[in-house]
Design a protein around this motif. Sequence first.
Motif: not given
Length: 295
Positions: A10-11, A14, A147, A150-151, A153-158
């Motif tokens: 997913d990462l 995106s 954390d 998964a959370t 990884l969400e920070k990484y996505k940003a």
Amino acid sequence: MRLGILCSGDLGGSILKKLAGEYKVDFVFTDKNSTEIINYCHINLIDVFVGNPRNNKANNFLLGKDIDVLISVNYIFIIEEDLIKLPQKTAFNIHGSLLPKYRGRTPHVWAIINNEIKTGISAHLIDKGCDTGDIIEQVEVEIRKDDTGATILEKYKAEYYPLIKRVLNDIENNSLKTKKQNHNEATYFGKRTPNDGLIDWNSSKKDIYNWIRAQAYPYPGAFTYIEEKKITIDKVEILEDGNDIEAKNGQIIQDSPNIIVKVKDGLIRISQIREDKNILKKNLIFLNNDDKSTK
């Protein structure tokens, strides 16, 4: 600039979509399980190589390919010289740790397991080693006590895409600067599989807490066994007392209104599992790591 993208999951998907919206993506490499990436490439007429390209398996695919920059994002395969030398300018990777610490796979999960208070992402040149290339830029990310893998990884996505954009701008402006990694400070952590999640109830409550949150849903999860049944635990809480309680490590000492378990240095409360909580009864004992050979 013409780009080649190596990406998975997913990462990776995106980031691919964002890059394809701003740059010419000449080709993509991915794995067979990244179906969203594969479908995106087919719909948008981007050449895609699916599978492990090692040992020159992608030679025919790469014929006539002419790119300026090769970017690796969450890619699961080792990158060899045929790809590293392909771009006219630079090949770089985004790695999910503050290199040289946590080289290897799923570094953010390992960082939580090891009770780190910060992690981050590193843009680095790709060389023949595993995450050993010169550092271009790093971004720190805080690991809060609540954390999960998964959370983080969400920070990484940003942070991933802004970092990639900065690197591409520097490449385009011929202003890219790098620094050598200090290999004496390097640490390496290997690939994790779902079977690696077995909880050791002989560990400390802090270690068990970190172990469970690092692998919590939607990850495969930390698990244990009770009466031959597998139990996947997504959330626990550390209790401050319980050192004087006489019970075996992994023993359920209370099942209502909360499920309380004895561990090496006290008590933890189980607050979220994937199975029916009613099977967790007082005095039952979870499987310990030294018993796992019986499974």
